[in-house]
Design a protein around this motif. Structure first.
Motif, PDB file in Angstrom:
ATOM      1  N   LYS A  56       2.100 -80.265 -63.810  1.00 25.09           N
ATOM      2  CA  LYS A  56       1.008 -80.881 -64.555  1.00 25.09           C
ATOM      3  C   LYS A  56       1.072 -80.490 -66.026  1.00 25.09           C
ATOM      4  N   GLU A  57       1.483 -79.245 -66.276  1.00 21.68           N
ATOM      5  CA  GLU A  57       1.447 -78.733 -67.647  1.00 21.68           C
ATOM      6  C   GLU A  57       2.787 -78.139 -68.059  1.00 21.68           C
ATOM      7  N   LYS A  58       2.928 -77.989 -69.383  1.00 24.95           N
ATOM      8  CA  LYS A  58       4.146 -77.386 -69.934  1.00 24.95           C
ATOM      9  C   LYS A  58       4.091 -75.858 -69.886  1.00 24.95           C
ATOM     10  N   ILE A  59       5.267 -75.253 -69.935  1.00 23.48           N
ATOM     11  CA  ILE A  59       5.345 -73.817 -70.208  1.00 23.48           C
ATOM     12  C   ILE A  59       4.988 -73.638 -71.688  1.00 23.48           C
ATOM     13  N   ARG A  60       4.281 -72.577 -72.010  1.00 25.16           N
ATOM     14  CA  ARG A  60       3.894 -72.322 -73.393  1.00 25.16           C
ATOM     15  C   ARG A  60       5.152 -72.104 -74.244  1.00 25.16           C
ATOM     16  N   GLU A  61       5.138 -72.621 -75.439  1.00 25.18           N
ATOM     17  CA  GLU A  61       6.319 -72.486 -76.298  1.00 25.18           C
ATOM     18  C   GLU A  61       6.186 -71.262 -77.204  1.00 25.18           C
ATOM     19  N   VAL A  62       7.193 -70.408 -77.167  1.00 24.55           N
ATOM     20  CA  VAL A  62       7.222 -69.244 -78.054  1.00 24.55           C
ATOM     21  C   VAL A  62       8.356 -69.476 -79.044  1.00 24.55           C
ATOM     22  N   LYS A  63       8.043 -69.369 -80.329  1.00 27.42           N
ATOM     23  CA  LYS A  63       9.067 -69.649 -81.337  1.00 27.42           C
ATOM     24  C   LYS A  63       9.578 -68.375 -81.975  1.00 27.42           C
ATOM     25  N   LEU A  64      10.885 -68.277 -82.036  1.00 22.96           N
ATOM     26  CA  LEU A  64      11.513 -67.131 -82.680  1.00 22.96           C
ATOM     27  C   LEU A  64      12.637 -67.681 -83.542  1.00 22.96           C
ATOM     28  N   GLU A  65      12.448 -67.588 -84.863  1.00 26.74           N
ATOM     29  CA  GLU A  65      13.396 -68.191 -85.806  1.00 26.74           C
ATOM     30  C   GLU A  65      13.671 -69.641 -85.386  1.00 26.74           C
ATOM     31  N   ASN A  66      14.960 -69.992 -85.214  1.00 27.43           N
ATOM     32  CA  ASN A  66      15.246 -71.379 -84.844  1.00 27.43           C
ATOM     33  C   ASN A  66      15.234 -71.604 -83.334  1.00 27.43           C
ATOM     34  N   LEU A  67      14.835 -70.571 -82.588  1.00 29.66           N
ATOM     35  CA  LEU A  67      14.847 -70.681 -81.127  1.00 29.66           C
ATOM     36  C   LEU A  67      13.502 -71.118 -80.593  1.00 29.66           C
ATOM     37  N   GLY A  95      -1.084 -75.297 -64.586  1.00 30.85           N
ATOM     38  CA  GLY A  95      -2.023 -75.268 -65.699  1.00 30.85           C
ATOM     39  C   GLY A  95      -2.720 -73.941 -65.941  1.00 30.85           C
ATOM     40  N   ASP A  96      -2.231 -72.859 -65.344  1.00 26.32           N
ATOM     41  CA  ASP A  96      -2.837 -71.543 -65.600  1.00 26.32           C
ATOM     42  C   ASP A  96      -2.410 -71.059 -66.992  1.00 26.32           C
ATOM     43  N   THR A  97      -3.352 -71.056 -67.938  1.00 24.84           N
ATOM     44  CA  THR A  97      -2.983 -70.749 -69.326  1.00 24.84           C
ATOM     45  C   THR A  97      -2.761 -69.254 -69.561  1.00 24.84           C
ATOM     46  N   MET A  98      -3.027 -68.442 -68.565  1.00 22.55           N
ATOM     47  CA  MET A  98      -2.761 -67.008 -68.715  1.00 22.55           C
ATOM     48  C   MET A  98      -1.484 -66.582 -67.980  1.00 22.55           C
ATOM     49  N   LEU A  99      -0.773 -67.568 -67.438  1.00 19.53           N
ATOM     50  CA  LEU A  99       0.517 -67.262 -66.804  1.00 19.53           C
ATOM     51  C   LEU A  99       1.602 -68.239 -67.272  1.00 19.53           C
ATOM     52  N   ASN A 100       1.314 -68.969 -68.346  1.00 17.49           N
ATOM     53  CA  ASN A 100       2.294 -69.993 -68.739  1.00 17.49           C
ATOM     54  C   ASN A 100       3.206 -69.560 -69.882  1.00 17.49           C
ATOM     55  N   MET A 101       3.269 -68.257 -70.143  1.00 20.58           N
ATOM     56  CA  MET A 101       4.198 -67.762 -71.150  1.00 20.58           C
ATOM     57  C   MET A 101       5.604 -67.729 -70.537  1.00 20.58           C
ATOM     58  N   PRO A 102       6.632 -67.853 -71.382  1.00 21.00           N
ATOM     59  CA  PRO A 102       7.998 -67.829 -70.852  1.00 21.00           C
ATOM     60  C   PRO A 102       8.302 -66.493 -70.163  1.00 21.00           C
ATOM     61  N   VAL A 103       9.242 -66.533 -69.239  1.00 18.67           N
ATOM     62  CA  VAL A 103       9.618 -65.336 -68.473  1.00 18.67           C
ATOM     63  C   VAL A 103      10.964 -64.803 -68.971  1.00 18.67           C
ATOM     64  N   ILE A 104      11.012 -63.486 -69.147  1.00 26.07           N
ATOM     65  CA  ILE A 104      12.269 -62.842 -69.544  1.00 26.07           C
ATOM     66  C   ILE A 104      12.678 -61.865 -68.439  1.00 26.07           C
ATOM     67  N   ASN A 152       9.914 -85.331 -66.424  1.00 24.54           N
ATOM     68  CA  ASN A 152       8.818 -85.455 -67.382  1.00 24.54           C
ATOM     69  C   ASN A 152       9.339 -85.582 -68.810  1.00 24.54           C
ATOM     70  N   ASN A 153      10.414 -86.346 -68.984  1.00 21.42           N
ATOM     71  CA  ASN A 153      11.033 -86.545 -70.297  1.00 21.42           C
ATOM     72  C   ASN A 153      11.378 -85.236 -70.974  1.00 21.42           C
ATOM     73  N   ASN A 154      11.776 -84.269 -70.201  1.00 21.23           N
ATOM     74  CA  ASN A 154      11.956 -82.944 -70.747  1.00 21.23           C
ATOM     75  C   ASN A 154      13.099 -82.272 -70.008  1.00 21.23           C
ATOM     76  N   SER A 155      13.592 -81.203 -70.557  1.00 26.12           N
ATOM     77  CA  SER A 155      14.582 -80.438 -69.807  1.00 26.12           C
ATOM     78  C   SER A 155      14.403 -78.973 -70.150  1.00 26.12           C
ATOM     79  N   ALA A 156      14.916 -78.116 -69.299  1.00 19.88           N
ATOM     80  CA  ALA A 156      14.769 -76.687 -69.516  1.00 19.88           C
ATOM     81  C   ALA A 156      16.140 -76.074 -69.703  1.00 19.88           C
ATOM     82  N   LYS A 157      16.301 -75.354 -70.797  1.00 18.09           N
ATOM     83  CA  LYS A 157      17.590 -74.717 -71.057  1.00 18.09           C
ATOM     84  C   LYS A 157      17.370 -73.212 -71.117  1.00 18.09           C
ATOM     85  N   PRO A 158      17.971 -72.471 -70.187  1.00 13.87           N
ATOM     86  CA  PRO A 158      17.792 -71.020 -70.215  1.00 13.87           C
ATOM     87  C   PRO A 158      18.522 -70.407 -71.398  1.00 13.87           C
TER      88      PRO A 158
END
Lengths: 402, 302
Positions: free
Chosen positions: B11-22, B225-234, B36-42
């Motif tokens: 339903k929802e996107k993963i939150r986007e974290v920006k680091l320089e050009n990444l 859609g949980d906004t407190m768990l949608n940060m990227p995972v490392i 969903n017109n999107n792709s995920a690149k690790p």
């Protein structure tokens, strides 16, 4: 999802106290009993004259197979998966590890012998190569040789039909045709081009099977890796596809490091998440311990056991490890679930007859259970309870110092 | 297949974290999927130790062929890694003597590195209390600072936030604790767009399955859609991989295969599983892993 007894019961007259409540025409004493039998597929839905069309439809849908089980040999089954994620329940039949062999290869016998001789053991489970994917002209003779080694054979002569396609649409079309012609046992061979595409196609196929029960795609999926990938690339690709929906992987050649690594991953992914791996509760001996060897104690959670056992094995002297029957729980989990009580520990140690067997009078308990020391000491006055280390890797240092 | 809906629970996107050009996260697709017109690149990160001592696996020393962190850093910039992570492996005994050197290193060496950076503490609370604030204050550019956990976030998070860095929050293989730590850390002043979730994990063969399933659950919560768990995972899988004796000991029987090969494969298999589960960044120790995984993961564009 299969319907539960309660979901079925809602539709029956008994749930609404309507006409026909517990009429027994179905042969069951109550509507509830009938619902429970239907859920287990032990009753015929046509026997109840009051069932609404909506339930019949839902029931028919839920009775469709999600993924067929196919027998690759007398003992090897593939398919039968019924969830998208292992944490939803568990995956069922571990990914079949097959090696590709050319029946015309002049080294065929040598290669087969090497593959058949391979066996490793990890956390109480033995791994051997499951199957050979056979190519070439000499299939009949080669099949006999392979089967004599108790390895399954996958080839054009196999009693199941192999359908090859490079995407979900092609596989669906060909599978439909095969089903129309009466094929019951089908393997869908996905023609691997690159990994991202393979993951996408296999995921869509698995969704069509598990979520939509779309018959042409409810068969196990096989992926054969091309020969132009090097062994590290194969491990990367195969690892992803063990997680993402290959029922059978075919490796272009046999390599011990590759299969050992992939078997370990397969074991991790196919472990039942509701049932932790456990080892037998007993006293384990390392390096032929004498009567004065140190005694350590922990639970029968497999990972805990193997972490500790690995360290004890590597020591230049002997030791004992007492493993308690704690339902395969880790040390702290077992303690909080009352599966590691002073009473249980005392009883285990007593039953193992350690007191008579050794001169040592010290038992080293896990550092995480330091707070239990006094309690354990009271329960086992004939022993001196010593608190050990928190991490297994600190054990050698700890033992050398004491 | 046209009339069958094969979409699945996003339903929802993963939150986007920006680091320089990444761009880390920001996707509404599962790993490798185009949906969903999107792709995920690790993203693949390579990690090197600040102090190259005898705790570092011999097999990796041989692979890198370097005598110091500086040399490894040179090499790390040329192997195609998206991010470089430096583990400041100080101890309670030497931290006070080494802090000045770390400061100097940030100023003179790291300031020249163009690749985005992770600056990592020692995973030892008393050391990290001194080290992580210093890293946050003296970093030559915006970095990922790793990590704060339940016992350290109150002190670490405000400093990291003040200097505009991204923080890694580590919680012990538990989705509820991960969520709680996110909420508590946001209360301490970090923006949600500057958090990476580290659910902790075991390496291949040592409890990998627990971390694997937590990542899958975190991702599902995020897509729901949980906004407190949608940060990227490392996932710091390199470190975990090289804890395993299968990866650092050649005492296994020949059935376990060539040791050098197996050591590399052990990390690749674990990291590939983490990526499958949905990890947005995997942190690796062996340059060979970066090469093999890049080649396979990005093979579509070739």
């Amino acid at each position: 999802m299969n319907l539960t007894g309660m979901q079925i019961f809602k539709y029956l007259p008994g749930a609404k106290k309507a006409e026909g409540t517990n009429c027994k025409k179905c042969g069951c004493p109550t509507c509830m009993a009938y619902a429970l039998k239907l859920a287990k597929k032990q009753a015929d839905i046509e026997k109840c004259p009051h069932i609404p069309a909506e339930l019949k439809e839902k029931f028919a849908e839920s009775s469709k197979v999600q993924q067929h089980e196919i027998k690759l040999s007398q003992t090897l089954i593939t398919g039968g998966e019924n969830v998208m994620y292992r944490h939803d329940k568990t995956f069922v039949h571990p990914t079949v590890a097959a090696i590709e062999l050319d029946s015309d290869d002049k080294d065929f016998d040598k290669k087969l012998d090497k593959i058949a001789a391979y066996e490793i053991e990890r956390i109480g489970e033995k791994f051997k190569i499951d199957a050979i994917y056979l190519t070439g002209q000499n299939i009949e003779t080669a099949t006999k040789k392979i089967e004599a080694k108790n390895i399954a054979v996958i080839s054009q002569n196999s009693p199941f039909k192999i359908i090859k396609g490079s995407d979900i649409n092609e596989l669906e079309t060909l599978s439909k045709e095969a089903i129309f012609l009466g094929e019951k046992d089908i393997i869908l061979e996905y023609d691997f081009k690159n990994l991202p595409k393979a993951v996408e196609q296999l995921t869509l196929i698995r969704r069509a099977a598990i979520l939509r029960r779309h018959e042409p795609l409810t068969y196990p999926v096989m992926v054969r890796f091309p020969k132009d990938l090097d062994s590290l690339e194969i491990v990367a690709a195969a690892s992803v596809l063990i997680c993402r929906y290959a029922n059978i992987i075919v490796l272009p050649e046999f390599d011990e490091a590759t299969v050992s690594t992939l078997f370990t991953l397969r074991q991790n992914i196919y472990t039942n998440p509701q049932k932790p791996l456990q080892v037998e509760a007993k006293v384990y001996e390392f390096n032929e311990p004498d009567k004065n060897a140190p005694i350590l104690l922990t639970t029968n959670f497999a990972l805990t056991y193997f972490a500790v056992a690995g360290e004890l094995e590597a020591l230049p002297f002997g030791s004992y490890l007492v493993v308690t029957p704690s339902d395969g729980m880790s040390v702290l989990t077992a303690w909080s679930a009352d599966k590691f009580t002073a009473e249980l520990v005392a009883r285990s140690v007593k039953n193992y007859g350690l007191l008579e067997k050794v001169n040592t009078r010290k038992i080293i308990i896990p550092g995480l259970l330091a707070h239990m020391q006094e309690e354990l000491q009271e329960a086992m006055p004939e022993w001196q309870i010593v608190t050990g280390t928190i991490e297994a890797c600190q054990i050698p240092e700890f033992l050398k110092q004491s | 297949m046209k009339n069958i809906d094969l979409s699945f629970g996003i339903k929802e996107k993963i939150r986007e974290v920006k680091l320089e050009n990444l761009s880390i996260g920001g996707n509404s697709a599962r790993s490798f999927m185009k949906e969903n017109n999107n792709s995920a690149k690790p993203l693949l990160a390579i990690e090197i130790p600040y102090i190259l001592d005898n705790t570092y696996p011999e097999i990796l020393k041989k692979e890198w062929g370097c005598d110091s962190c500086e040399q490894m850093l040179e090499k790390a910039q040329n192997i195609g890694a998206d991010i470089i992570s430096i583990k400041f492996n100080l101890s309670e005994d030497n931290v006070d003597d080494k802090l000045e050197g770390v400061k100097e290193f940030l100023k003179t060496v790291l300031s020249k590195v163009k690749t985005p950076l992770i600056l990592r503490g020692a995973n030892n609370d008393p050391v990290d209390f001194k080290l992580l604030p210093l890293l946050a204050e003296n970093a030559p550019k915006q970095c990922i600072i790793s990590f704060a956990q339940e016992t350290t976030y109150e002190q670490i998070v405000p400093v990291v936030a003040k200097h505009g860095h991204i923080i890694v929050l580590r919680s012990p293989i538990d989705i509820n604790l991960a969520k709680e730590l996110n909420i508590l850390s946001i209360d301490k002043g970090i923006e949600p767009e500057k958090i990476l979730i580290d659910p902790d994990m075991g390496g291949l063969g040592y409890g990998l399955d627990y971390g694997y399933s937590i990542i899958e659950k975190v991702k599902q919560a995020a897509f729901d859609g949980d906004t407190m768990l949608n940060m990227p995972v490392i996932a710091f899988i390199g470190e975990e991989s090289y804890r395993a004796k299968e990866a650092k000991s050649d005492t296994f029987s020949s059935q376990w295969g060539d040791y050098e090969k197996r050591a590399a494969m052990w990390e690749i298999a674990g990291a590939s599983a983490m990526v499958s589960a949905g990890a947005d960044v995997v942190v690796l120790w062996n340059p060979k892993s970066i090469k093999a995984m890049k080649s396979v993961f990005e093979s579509e564009v070739k």
